[in-house]
Scaffold this active site. Structure first.
Site, short mmCIF file in Angstrom:
data_model
loop_
_atom_site.label_atom_id
_atom_site.label_comp_id
_atom_site.label_asym_id
_atom_site.label_seq_id
_atom_site.Cartn_x
_atom_site.Cartn_y
_atom_site.Cartn_z
N ASP A 52 63.37 79.78 -25.48
CA ASP A 52 63.01 78.86 -24.39
C ASP A 52 61.62 79.20 -23.86
OD1 ASP A 52 63.69 81.16 -23.05
OD2 ASP A 52 65.05 80.20 -21.61
N SER A 53 61.00 80.23 -24.46
CA SER A 53 59.57 80.50 -24.19
C SER A 53 58.74 79.29 -24.57
CB SER A 53 59.10 81.72 -24.99
OG SER A 53 59.45 81.60 -26.37
N ASP A 91 67.96 79.51 -28.24
CA ASP A 91 68.20 79.96 -26.87
C ASP A 91 68.98 78.90 -26.11
OD1 ASP A 91 67.44 82.35 -25.73
OD2 ASP A 91 65.33 81.78 -25.50
N LYS A 120 71.55 82.31 -28.32
CA LYS A 120 71.23 83.48 -27.48
C LYS A 120 71.40 83.07 -26.03
CE LYS A 120 66.79 85.09 -26.86
NZ LYS A 120 66.60 84.92 -25.41
N GLU A 122 71.20 84.55 -21.82
CA GLU A 122 70.86 85.60 -20.85
C GLU A 122 72.06 85.85 -19.94
OE1 GLU A 122 67.23 84.68 -18.73
OE2 GLU A 122 66.18 84.15 -20.57
N GLU A 189 65.12 93.17 -23.39
CA GLU A 189 63.72 92.85 -23.02
C GLU A 189 63.28 93.69 -21.83
OE1 GLU A 189 62.95 88.66 -22.46
OE2 GLU A 189 60.89 89.04 -21.78
O1 KIV Z 1 62.39 82.75 -25.33
C1 KIV Z 1 61.94 83.72 -25.96
O2 KIV Z 1 60.94 83.64 -26.66
C2 KIV Z 1 62.65 85.00 -25.82
C3 KIV Z 1 61.93 86.28 -26.14
C4 KIV Z 1 62.66 87.43 -25.62
C5 KIV Z 1 61.64 86.49 -27.56
O3 KIV Z 1 63.79 85.01 -25.44
#
Ligand code: KIV
Length: 272
Positions: A52-53, A91, A120, A122, A189
């Site tokens: 999500d970056s 993500d 992924k 958080e 992270e």
């Molecule tokens: O969104 C992202 O790029 C991440 C980084 C930790 C690689 O989650």
């Protein structure tokens, strides 16, 4: 040292677990489109993350919070078209997994319509129920601990996590709980080096670091940071691999080889 590109085999969760056991380092990078995805795979990247970056590096937002499920699905579809072998993780964006049902629905979209192989998310032990439900439904999960950028306003900045003993103990407990709930991979992270190393040792699943430790089972960085084309400052934990390369492909190959040889991260890329 063999990479997925040498063997020609698909990278799977089984292969990643095998790599951890064999102490073969796992090279991961983010990508957001088919062209870069193809270059990453050709260069030996084992795991490609549609992070999500993309909110920051593609959309020019200040944080990852505005990224939607539709954005993630679109970029996952683009990246999937560029890959044949690398494992593709998507993500779960901000507020896309507030309930277990919502998490299964959105993660299911990324798998069924996007072509993702893993999602992924958080969050700590409070996400164990969600991780268990995803896992039960055949959706592999990478849990993301340490600095969680979706919590930036709650934390008050992009700060190293787990420096105090109580926070460090909680992170280790969270990691074990998430593994027990069914997580297949862990991302750490901005975690002090010693703590990241301890968590990597304690877990059976592969642990991927970013601003964590060279002892992690693998490393990940944001592609645009290593190519030195990100908006704003490059974080301390990243490295400009373009500086000593003649092409994008060469920069990515240097990154993969530095991860595989344990040369990246160096002391200046991790936190005490
Ligand atoms: O969104 C992202 O790029 C991440 C980084 C930790 C690689 O989650």
């Amino acid at each position: 040292m063999s990479t997925q590109s040498d063997t020609g085999k698909k990278v799977t969760v089984r292969r990643l677990a095998e790599m951890k056991r064999a102490k073969e380092k796992i090279a991961c990078l983010t990508a957001y489109d088919a062209s870069f995805a193809q270059i990453l795979e050709k260069s030996g990247v084992d795991v490609v993350l549609v992070g999500d970056s993309l909110g920051m590096v593609i959309q020019g937002e200040e944080t990852t919070l505005p990224v939607s499920v539709e954005d993630m699905l679109y970029h996952t579809q683009c990246v999937a078209r560029g890959l044949n072998k690398s494992l593709l993780i998507t993500d779960m964006p901000f507020l896309s997994f507030t309930t277990v049902d919502e998490a299964v629905l959105n993660a299911g979209l990324f798998m069924k319509q996007g072509g993702a192989h893993m999602v992924k998310l958080e969050g700590g032990a409070d996400q164990a129920e969600t991780v268990a439900a995803l896992s039960r439904n055949g959706i592999p999960v990478c849990a993301h601990l340490g600095l969680q950028p979706q919590y930036v306003h709650k934390i008050g900045g992009y700060l190293v996590q787990g420096r105090e003993q109580a926070a460090a103990d909680k992170m280790l407990d969270d990691a074990l709980t998430l593994q027990h709930a069914g997580a297949d991979m862990m991302l750490l992270e901005c975690v002090p080096e010693v703590l990241a190393s301890k968590i990597t040792e304690a877990l059976d699943i592969p642990v991927i670091g970013i601003g964590a430790s060279a002892d992690c089972d693998g490393q990940i960085l944001v592609l645009y940071d290593i190519l030195d084309i990100s908006l704003g400052l490059r974080p301390k934990f990243s490295k400009n691999f373009m500086a000593s390369a003649n092409s994008i492909e060469e920069a990515i190959q240097h990154y993969v080889s530095a991860v595989e040889q344990g040369e990246f991260p160096a002391a200046e890329h991790v936190f005490k």
